[in-house]
Design a protein around this motif. Structure first.
Motif, mmCIF file in Angstrom:
data_model
loop_
_atom_site.group_PDB
_atom_site.id
_atom_site.type_symbol
_atom_site.label_atom_id
_atom_site.label_comp_id
_atom_site.label_asym_id
_atom_site.label_seq_id
_atom_site.Cartn_x
_atom_site.Cartn_y
_atom_site.Cartn_z
ATOM 1 N N MET A 1 -9.097 7.949 -0.880
ATOM 2 C CA MET A 1 -8.177 7.779 -2.015
ATOM 3 C C MET A 1 -8.930 7.554 -3.322
ATOM 4 O O MET A 1 -8.481 7.962 -4.386
ATOM 5 C CB MET A 1 -7.232 6.604 -1.762
ATOM 6 C CG MET A 1 -6.271 6.820 -0.625
ATOM 7 S SD MET A 1 -5.171 8.204 -0.889
ATOM 8 C CE MET A 1 -4.265 7.618 -2.286
ATOM 9 N N ALA A 2 -10.074 6.901 -3.241
ATOM 10 C CA ALA A 2 -10.838 6.608 -4.456
ATOM 11 C C ALA A 2 -11.393 7.870 -5.101
ATOM 12 O O ALA A 2 -11.564 7.908 -6.323
ATOM 13 C CB ALA A 2 -11.973 5.655 -4.126
ATOM 14 N N PHE A 3 -11.662 8.891 -4.300
ATOM 15 C CA PHE A 3 -12.316 10.074 -4.837
ATOM 16 C C PHE A 3 -11.436 11.326 -4.864
ATOM 17 O O PHE A 3 -11.919 12.407 -5.173
ATOM 18 C CB PHE A 3 -13.604 10.351 -4.056
ATOM 19 C CG PHE A 3 -14.642 9.292 -4.294
ATOM 20 C CD1 PHE A 3 -15.324 9.229 -5.492
ATOM 21 C CD2 PHE A 3 -14.900 8.340 -3.321
ATOM 22 C CE1 PHE A 3 -16.263 8.238 -5.723
ATOM 23 C CE2 PHE A 3 -15.839 7.352 -3.537
ATOM 24 C CZ PHE A 3 -16.531 7.300 -4.744
ATOM 25 N N GLY B 1 1.632 9.723 -5.817
ATOM 26 C CA GLY B 1 1.950 11.071 -5.379
ATOM 27 C C GLY B 1 1.518 11.388 -3.964
ATOM 28 O O GLY B 1 1.564 12.535 -3.556
ATOM 29 N N HIS B 2 1.094 10.386 -3.205
ATOM 30 C CA HIS B 2 0.679 10.602 -1.820
ATOM 31 C C HIS B 2 1.783 10.131 -0.874
ATOM 32 O O HIS B 2 2.685 9.401 -1.256
ATOM 33 C CB HIS B 2 -0.613 9.833 -1.525
ATOM 34 C CG HIS B 2 -1.780 10.347 -2.288
ATOM 35 N ND1 HIS B 2 -2.100 9.881 -3.551
ATOM 36 C CD2 HIS B 2 -2.700 11.276 -1.986
ATOM 37 C CE1 HIS B 2 -3.162 10.501 -3.979
ATOM 38 N NE2 HIS B 2 -3.553 11.370 -3.043
ATOM 39 N N PRO C 1 0.407 11.467 -10.472
ATOM 40 C CA PRO C 1 1.469 10.461 -10.598
ATOM 41 C C PRO C 1 2.855 11.079 -10.575
ATOM 42 O O PRO C 1 3.045 12.247 -10.899
ATOM 43 C CB PRO C 1 1.200 9.794 -11.941
ATOM 44 C CG PRO C 1 0.051 10.475 -12.554
ATOM 45 C CD PRO C 1 -0.446 11.524 -11.625
ATOM 46 N N GLU C 2 3.822 10.241 -10.202
ATOM 47 C CA GLU C 2 5.205 10.666 -10.085
ATOM 48 C C GLU C 2 5.781 11.101 -11.431
ATOM 49 O O GLU C 2 6.489 12.053 -11.556
ATOM 50 C CB GLU C 2 6.006 9.501 -9.510
ATOM 51 C CG GLU C 2 7.341 9.875 -8.958
ATOM 52 C CD GLU C 2 7.950 8.696 -8.252
ATOM 53 O OE1 GLU C 2 8.749 7.991 -8.895
ATOM 54 O OE2 GLU C 2 7.610 8.465 -7.073
ATOM 55 N N SER D 1 0.838 -1.205 0.000
ATOM 56 C CA SER D 1 0.000 0.000 0.000
ATOM 57 C C SER D 1 0.870 1.251 0.000
ATOM 58 O O SER D 1 0.562 2.218 -0.702
ATOM 59 C CB SER D 1 -0.911 0.016 1.223
ATOM 60 O OG SER D 1 -1.804 -1.062 1.183
ATOM 61 N N ALA D 2 1.940 1.243 0.770
ATOM 62 C CA ALA D 2 2.849 2.380 0.805
ATOM 63 C C ALA D 2 3.499 2.595 -0.559
ATOM 64 O O ALA D 2 3.665 3.740 -1.000
ATOM 65 C CB ALA D 2 3.921 2.172 1.871
ATOM 66 N N MET D 3 3.831 1.521 -1.239
ATOM 67 C CA MET D 3 4.443 1.644 -2.566
ATOM 68 C C MET D 3 3.458 2.241 -3.570
ATOM 69 O O MET D 3 3.829 3.090 -4.387
ATOM 70 C CB MET D 3 4.950 0.283 -3.025
ATOM 71 C CG MET D 3 6.104 -0.233 -2.164
ATOM 72 S SD MET D 3 6.557 -1.933 -2.493
ATOM 73 C CE MET D 3 7.122 -1.843 -4.168
ATOM 74 N N VAL D 4 2.210 1.807 -3.514
ATOM 75 C CA VAL D 4 1.186 2.340 -4.418
ATOM 76 C C VAL D 4 0.924 3.806 -4.094
ATOM 77 O O VAL D 4 0.815 4.638 -5.004
ATOM 78 C CB VAL D 4 -0.111 1.510 -4.321
ATOM 79 C CG1 VAL D 4 -1.257 2.198 -5.028
ATOM 80 C CG2 VAL D 4 0.108 0.123 -4.883
ATOM 81 N N LEU D 5 0.834 4.137 -2.815
ATOM 82 C CA LEU D 5 0.607 5.528 -2.428
ATOM 83 C C LEU D 5 1.742 6.424 -2.914
ATOM 84 O O LEU D 5 1.500 7.536 -3.391
ATOM 85 C CB LEU D 5 0.467 5.631 -0.908
ATOM 86 C CG LEU D 5 -0.843 5.109 -0.339
ATOM 87 C CD1 LEU D 5 -0.722 4.934 1.160
ATOM 88 C CD2 LEU D 5 -1.975 6.037 -0.687
#
Length: 69
Positions: free
Chosen positions: A56-58, A34-35, A63-64, A26-30
């Motif tokens: 997060m969905a809304f 860009g979060h 993106p990086e 989850s941390a990698m996806v965040l």
């Protein structure tokens, strides 16, 4: 004295490792969206994780790096 946890120590360790298996990806996806990866700590609190997923969905994702076609 009463024990601090209503579950055994070994069960607590197993649950913590299991939750970490969700928090790390989850941390990698965040981070890629860009979060802050610190939001992944919500995985350890079930209700907070559900609320964080809805937030997060809304929200808009930044993106990086941009994708070029």
């Amino acid at each position: 004295m009463m024990p601090m946890l209503p579950i055994s120590t070994s069960m607590f360790i197993i649950m913590t490792v299991g939750e970490a298996l969700f928090a790390v990806p989850s941390a990698m996806v965040l981070k890629r969206t860009g979060h802050s990866p610190w939001w992944a700590l919500l995985c350890f609190i079930p209700v907070a994780a559900l609320l964080g997923l809805w937030v997060m969905a809304f929200t808009s994702w930044t993106p990086e790096r941009s994708v070029t076609e």
